[in-house]
Design a protein around this motif. Sequence first.
Motif, PDB file in Angstrom:
ATOM      1  N   TYR A 121       0.831  -1.197   0.000  1.00 23.61           N
ATOM      2  CA  TYR A 121       0.000   0.000   0.000  1.00 23.61           C
ATOM      3  C   TYR A 121       0.862   1.241   0.000  1.00 23.61           C
ATOM      4  CZ  TYR A 121       0.928   0.197   5.045  1.00 23.61           C
ATOM      5  OH  TYR A 121       1.539   0.267   6.275  1.00 23.61           O
ATOM      6  N   ASP A 122       0.226   2.366  -0.356  1.00 18.98           N
ATOM      7  CA  ASP A 122       0.889   3.665  -0.408  1.00 18.98           C
ATOM      8  C   ASP A 122      -0.062   4.696   0.189  1.00 18.98           C
ATOM      9  OD1 ASP A 122       2.207   6.034  -1.010  1.00 18.98           O
ATOM     10  OD2 ASP A 122       2.461   5.585  -3.133  1.00 18.98           O
ATOM     11  N   THR A 123       0.435   5.511   1.103  1.00 20.84           N
ATOM     12  CA  THR A 123      -0.403   6.507   1.783  1.00 20.84           C
ATOM     13  C   THR A 123      -0.186   7.930   1.258  1.00 20.84           C
ATOM     14  OG1 THR A 123       1.238   6.756   3.540  1.00 20.84           O
ATOM     15  CG2 THR A 123      -0.531   5.143   3.903  1.00 20.84           C
ATOM     16  N   THR A 124       0.476   8.066   0.123  1.00 26.49           N
ATOM     17  CA  THR A 124       0.661   9.385  -0.472  1.00 26.49           C
ATOM     18  C   THR A 124      -0.696   9.954  -0.875  1.00 26.49           C
ATOM     19  OG1 THR A 124       2.812   8.721  -1.340  1.00 26.49           O
ATOM     20  CG2 THR A 124       1.792  10.662  -2.340  1.00 26.49           C
ATOM     21  N   VAL A 125      -0.939  11.237  -0.580  1.00 25.36           N
ATOM     22  CA  VAL A 125      -2.145  11.924  -1.031  1.00 25.36           C
ATOM     23  C   VAL A 125      -1.879  12.400  -2.455  1.00 25.36           C
ATOM     24  CG1 VAL A 125      -3.694  13.881  -0.667  1.00 25.36           C
ATOM     25  CG2 VAL A 125      -2.781  12.627   1.299  1.00 25.36           C
ATOM     26  N   HIS A 130      -3.509  21.121  -9.835  1.00 21.18           N
ATOM     27  CA  HIS A 130      -2.162  21.659  -9.673  1.00 21.18           C
ATOM     28  C   HIS A 130      -2.054  22.416  -8.349  1.00 21.18           C
ATOM     29  CE1 HIS A 130       1.738  23.234 -10.622  1.00 21.18           C
ATOM     30  NE2 HIS A 130       1.309  24.441 -10.301  1.00 21.18           N
ATOM     31  N   LYS A 131      -0.944  22.228  -7.674  1.00 18.96           N
ATOM     32  CA  LYS A 131      -0.655  22.922  -6.418  1.00 18.96           C
ATOM     33  C   LYS A 131       0.826  23.268  -6.443  1.00 18.96           C
ATOM     34  CE  LYS A 131      -1.050  22.212  -1.416  1.00 18.96           C
ATOM     35  NZ  LYS A 131      -1.381  21.248  -0.370  1.00 18.96           N
ATOM     36  N   ASP A 132       1.144  24.555  -6.276  1.00 13.18           N
ATOM     37  CA  ASP A 132       2.538  24.998  -6.361  1.00 13.18           C
ATOM     38  C   ASP A 132       3.406  24.458  -5.237  1.00 13.18           C
ATOM     39  OD1 ASP A 132       2.345  26.480  -8.729  1.00 13.18           O
ATOM     40  OD2 ASP A 132       1.511  28.200  -7.669  1.00 13.18           O
ATOM     41  N   VAL A 133       2.892  24.508  -4.004  1.00 11.84           N
ATOM     42  CA  VAL A 133       3.668  24.063  -2.845  1.00 11.84           C
ATOM     43  C   VAL A 133       2.977  22.842  -2.251  1.00 11.84           C
ATOM     44  CG1 VAL A 133       4.597  24.695  -0.601  1.00 11.84           C
ATOM     45  CG2 VAL A 133       4.430  26.432  -2.389  1.00 11.84           C
ATOM     46  N   LEU A 134       3.663  21.714  -2.324  1.00  9.26           N
ATOM     47  CA  LEU A 134       3.099  20.463  -1.816  1.00  9.26           C
ATOM     48  C   LEU A 134       3.536  20.228  -0.378  1.00  9.26           C
ATOM     49  CD1 LEU A 134       3.753  18.199  -4.921  1.00  9.26           C
ATOM     50  CD2 LEU A 134       1.563  19.173  -4.205  1.00  9.26           C
ATOM     51  N   ALA A 135       2.626  19.732   0.421  1.00 10.00           N
ATOM     52  CA  ALA A 135       2.948  19.336   1.795  1.00 10.00           C
ATOM     53  C   ALA A 135       3.664  17.989   1.753  1.00 10.00           C
ATOM     54  CB  ALA A 135       1.664  19.244   2.622  1.00 10.00           C
ATOM     55  N   PRO A 136       4.387  17.657   2.812  1.00  6.36           N
ATOM     56  CA  PRO A 136       5.000  16.319   2.865  1.00  6.36           C
ATOM     57  C   PRO A 136       3.923  15.238   2.706  1.00  6.36           C
ATOM     58  CG  PRO A 136       5.838  17.695   4.630  1.00  6.36           C
ATOM     59  CD  PRO A 136       4.702  18.462   4.000  1.00  6.36           C
ATOM     60  N   GLY A 137       4.207  14.241   1.897  1.00  3.41           N
ATOM     61  CA  GLY A 137       3.251  13.154   1.684  1.00  3.41           C
ATOM     62  C   GLY A 137       2.209  13.461   0.621  1.00  3.41           C
ATOM     63  N   GLU A 138       2.380  14.550  -0.136  1.00  2.00           N
ATOM     64  CA  GLU A 138       1.469  14.896  -1.219  1.00  2.00           C
ATOM     65  C   GLU A 138       2.213  14.861  -2.547  1.00  2.00           C
ATOM     66  OE1 GLU A 138      -1.752  18.134   0.483  1.00  2.00           O
ATOM     67  OE2 GLU A 138       0.030  18.889  -0.531  1.00  2.00           O
TER      68      GLU A 138
END
Length: 148
Positions: A121-125, A130-138
């Motif tokens: 499994y993978d828990t990446t969102v 489009h999003k310029d600044v991604l949070a960790p795990g996105e």
Amino acid sequence: MSFDRDHIKSIQQTVDQINEKFSREDLVDFFKVASYDGKKLVIWASSDFTTHHSFEIIFEKVFFFKGDFEWSRNEEIPLISIAEIINDPAGGRAKFILESDGYYYSNHNHKVEIEAADISYDTTVVLYFHKDVLAPGERVAEWVKKKD
């Protein structure tokens, strides 16, 4: 290829980890088969498929698939269970069961059955915009076009 005890234990641990995640994650209700090429089956989970998915269940060396391609979760039971371990000349595999509550795009089969040699499994969102600044795990889905 038959399963040895370590592989069976590894599969059970992965199933337990997935169930633990979903026992705490009450915002993920919907599932869909994202891709299936006859060998690899990927299922996405989300609270809102219009904007993202937040969980992927990946089955490798798939021998059998039966069930809906989109369904909602039955929160009264664990998300996924191992119904059987099969060791035969065709190869070792586990029979996984995911049960639906039958309300979302279901043919009221209420059960998805998958026989596969492995699961992860993978828990990446994965965002569908489009999003310029991604949070960790996105990350942004590869098919989303970047704004000019």
